[in-house]
Design an enzyme around this catalytic site. Structure first.
Site, PDB file in Angstrom:
ATOM      1  N   ASP A 303      58.420 -32.326 -64.509  1.00 48.64           N
ATOM      2  CA  ASP A 303      57.307 -31.432 -64.777  1.00 48.64           C
ATOM      3  C   ASP A 303      57.899 -30.074 -65.138  1.00 48.64           C
ATOM      4  OD1 ASP A 303      54.659 -30.464 -64.850  1.00 48.64           O
ATOM      5  OD2 ASP A 303      54.896 -29.661 -62.835  1.00 48.64           O
ATOM      6  N   THR A 305      56.401 -26.806 -64.848  1.00 50.55           N
ATOM      7  CA  THR A 305      56.123 -25.739 -63.893  1.00 50.55           C
ATOM      8  C   THR A 305      56.680 -26.088 -62.523  1.00 50.55           C
ATOM      9  OG1 THR A 305      54.096 -25.260 -65.097  1.00 50.55           O
ATOM     10  CG2 THR A 305      54.310 -24.302 -62.908  1.00 50.55           C
ATOM     11  N   ASP A 539      56.025 -30.940 -58.406  1.00 44.62           N
ATOM     12  CA  ASP A 539      55.684 -30.165 -57.224  1.00 44.62           C
ATOM     13  C   ASP A 539      54.183 -30.013 -57.039  1.00 44.62           C
ATOM     14  OD1 ASP A 539      55.132 -28.477 -59.338  1.00 44.62           O
ATOM     15  OD2 ASP A 539      55.877 -26.673 -58.318  1.00 44.62           O
TER      16      ASP A 539
END
Length: 785
Positions: A303, A305, A539
């Protein structure tokens, strides 16, 4: 669900009510992830089928033979003790580290919100839920502000469920949008997901391809134990006409040596040591096979971010669009401040807005919280209308504003559109909106991101970026990280519907933007269709489904509780650069266990051939049990322990089981044939049986040492030193009289000594030749483990 008196959501339980429930035992007792009791570890390491088998034979040997012939039993005791200590050490280390990453729910007691461990929640507690929180107990919703809960991991239902007051919430689900409160109605082992959680989170060494391959061989050996043992005993008693004690002693020696019981134990020790090493680097291994799996990974999905970029964001600028859009005048700072203050637990993007603009104190009359599927949120203010903040292409698709937004996204910034809604807004319908401003938010690439990407690419691992952000923004960040294909990012809104078609797109592209949580999971499934072993890092709550679908889920320590709960690895200090260390540990385990498997399985094969030949030709068993114990200790047990824990950077190659058998089968046959020949020649030249057995033992040691040298390649000073030390110890046994007498083993000027050494050197040469031939097959052929 049991109906209980409702707790006031604004106040919660009082301290006295909590104390009363604790006294009654109405507490959310939980099993700590990855923790095991000492009793459980001792039980699993001691009460095994092979320990029972070998232990029974050990007892028999203690009764009928000198203590020297019972040494194999003490080796089992030592191995079991070492395994227990290492596993207990690993379990304690993980239990301490798990406390750091454990879900920390918020409860409301006496009107005050408190962060407590999940194990301290009591019955009827008011649990405060925000986006990204994992639901840790079963309960009833008391209040909601657009709260949506994803229950797919429990029910299989793909879409998030809108929760209203009075609805049930199940443990194991997680909040994907909005916020709310719930009353705990079922806790501890009574909760819905408790049984599943306990089974999934135990510190066990199962479902490992490496261990499965080893256990497969042991299963094959176990099939041969009874018939070979029966044949050996019959030949010793009936055909060779040996005394029953000698016959039984020879039979036990043959059967025990066939069992590679130390190999499984050594595998567990190697993995346990890896877990402790990784824990020191702040990597929490929640499932033991995860260390092995990452070494097998050939695609890693990340991912953007929080993985490629640092946590936290900041507003760079606000671009006023009102002159071109014709929206009514309003103070942009006030609108943004009001939006930032509208949620009690804002996501990182809204938190950046709230930090930059103070709240004007507007009254909220309605809201639609942000979700990864919608990619926008809205708030309606009394006397100030409805405002929307979200992805430009989702709020005003096809607008000319998108061109201006793309210009900022090219720099890697996250670009949001602030728009004013013309009518009522609901989660199902946004309606028409007037663009008001672009909010440009900066994200910073992690300092270690580019280096980590280079490492994976150099190791032959493809890196795919899968993000919910704008595709252009994702491409810019991916380009800074050095990911191939970053210049041609793919907007996931245009992906085909079928998983097979998605797999084709995944094969040609590496960077994807505007990916929904369901699409992330489908992308992992698409990679699996092409035979890839996939790791997924993330996250956010939008990564949970993909983490669960991947072969290996890796969560950031600062990520949501739901993300950490489903991941096999947690990077406690949020350092993506820790992953190369995990890969190195996995490769060390796989490579070194293959090395020691070569020598363990060679022993099994030569023991099987010797036992069969002894039974068929009705000769006295060519070794005393103490001889085999000595050779096993010096050429397998002691050096294997060191070899299994040494550094090893070899890349993983499929076909572990086949490669080991290709090497160990001919090596075992060579060792058996040469040892039997040495024994027979010694008998033929008139040596007594004990001298012939000594000759066979010396021959076997020389060949087994050659096998050890081949397995230890590439050789370095340390590995040569270990082998040299084993040779020195064997020479000390031969030439120190008390030790020589203890093992009934010596090497003097007699003719059998020349026979023993000659056959040993011949066998060592044949092992080298066989390894040259088999290496071509081992390194060019693939296949299942």
């Amino acid at each position: 669900m049991t109906t209980r008196p409702m707790t006031d959501p604004a106040v919660g339980l009082s301290d006295s009510e909590v104390a009363a429930r604790v006294a009654r035992g109405e507490v959310n007792t939980q099993v700590v992830a990855t923790a095991r009791s000492l009793g459980s570890i001792i039980k699993e390491n001691t009460f095994t089928w092979f320990n029972f088998l070998v232990g029974s034979l050990w007892i028999v040997m203690l009764l009928i033979a000198p203590i020297q012939d019972s040494l194999f039993g003490f080796v089992i005791v030592a191995n079991t003790a070492i395994g227990t200590i290492q596993e207990y050490r690993a379990s304690r280390t993980l239990a301490k580290l798990a406390v750091v990453t454990m879900a920390q729910p918020v409860v409301r007691r006496a009107g005050v919100n408190r962060v407590i461990p999940a194990s301290e929640i009591v019955l009827d507690d008011v649990v405060v839920l925000s986006t990204g929180d994992q639901v840790v107990v079963d309960g009833t919703v008391l209040s909601t502000a657009g709260m949506e809960i994803d229950e797919s991991l429990l029910t299989g239902e793909a879409d998030p469920v809108d929760k209203n007051v009075g609805d049930g919430a199940m443990s194991g689900s997680f909040v994907v949008a909005g916020s709310g409160t719930m009353q705990a109605t079922r806790i501890g082992r009574e909760s819905f997901a408790s049984g599943l959680t306990e089974q999934a989170s135990k510190f066990v060494a199962t479902n490992s391809e490496l261990r499965d391959a080893i256990n497969r061989f042991i299963r094959y050996v176990s099939y041969a134990l009874v018939p070979v043992g029966g044949l050996l005993l019959w030949s010793q008693l009936v055909q060779a006409d040996l005394p029953w004690r000698d016959a039984l002693r020879g039979t036990i020696a043959g059967v025990v040596t066939m069992v590679p019981e130390g190999l499984v134990l050594l595998t567990s020790i190697a993995m346990a040591v890896s877990v402790v090493r990784l824990a020191r680097m702040k990597v929490l291994v929640q499932e033991l096979p995860a260390v092995e799996t990452l070494a097998r990974v050939d695609v890693i999905c990340v991912d953007k971010t929080g993985t490629l970029t640092l946590p936290g964001m900041q507003v760079r600028e606000v671009v006023d669009l009102r002159e071109s859009a014709g929206a009514v005048y309003v103070d942009l700072g006030a609108v943004l401040g009001a939006l930032g203050a509208s949620e009690s637990s804002p996501n990182p993007t809204l938190a950046a807005v709230a930090t930059a603009y103070p709240s004007p104190g507007w009254t909220v009359s309605g809201s639609v919280p942000f979700s990864s599927a919608r990619k926008w949120s809205s708030v309606t203010f009394a006397d100030h209308g409805s405002w929307v903040l979200g992805a430009p292409e989702m709020v005003v698709p096809g607008s000319v504003v998108l061109t201006r937004a793309a210009g900022y996204a090219d720099s890697g910034a996250r670009v949001l559109l602030l728009a004013q809604a013309r009518g009522e807004v609901s989660a199902e319908s946004l309606g028409e909106c007037d663009p008001v401003a672009l909010v440009v938010i900066d994200q910073q690439l992690r300092p270690d991101a580019a280096e980590t990407v280079r490492y994976f690419l150099a190791q032959g691992v493809d890196v795919k970026v899968i993000s919910g952000d704008n595709a252009t923004t994702v491409g810019a960040i991916a380009g800074q990280a050095g990911i191939p294909g970053a210049g041609q990012p793919v907007d996931a809104q245009g992906l085909p519907d079928s998983t097979a078609s998605v797999a084709e797109v995944m094969a040609s592209s590496s960077v994807f933007g505007r990916v929904t949580p369901a699409q992330k999971q489908e992308m992992v499934d698409a990679l699996h269709l092409r035979g890839a072993t996939v790791a997924m890092t993330g996250d956010g709550v939008n990564d949970v489904l993909a983490l669960k679908a991947a072969d290996l889920g890796i969560a950031m320590g600062s990520g949501s509780g739901a993300t950490r709960a489903v991941a096999q690895l947690v990077l406690v200090d949020n350092s993506w650069s820790s992953l190369p260390s995990v890969v190195a540990e996995g490769r060390r385990v796989l490579g070194n266990i293959e090395r020691v498997s070569d020598v363990f399985l060679t022993k099994s094969f030569y023991s099987m051939v010797v036992s069969l030949a002894t039974g068929i030709f009705a000769i006295a068993f060519p070794f005393l049990p103490r001889h085999l114990s000595l050779v096993s200790a010096l050429t397998i047990g002691i050096p294997s322990f060191f070899l299994a824990l040494m550094p090893n950077t070899e890349k993983f190659r499929p076909g572990f089981f086949r490669r080991v058998v290709i090497f160990s089968l001919p090596a075992g046959v060579i060792a058996a044939v040469c040892s039997l020949t040495s024994y027979s020649l010694a008998i033929r030249v008139g040596e007594p049986v004990l001298s012939a057995q000594a000759a066979a033992t010396v021959t076997l040691f020389i060949i087994a040492t050659a096998v050890m040298l081949e397995a230890a390649r590439p050789l370095n000073l340390l590995r040569i030193g270990i082998v040299g030390l084993m040779v020195l110890l064997f020479l000390l046994v031969l030439y120190i009289p008390p030790v020589s007498a203890f093992f009934a083993l010596s090497l003097g000027p007699e003719r059998y000594s020349l026979v023993a050494i000659s056959m040993g050197l011949l066998g060592a040469g044949l092992v080298w030749l066989a390894s040259v031939i088999t290496d071509r097959w081992r390194h060019t052929k693939g296949g299942p483990a």
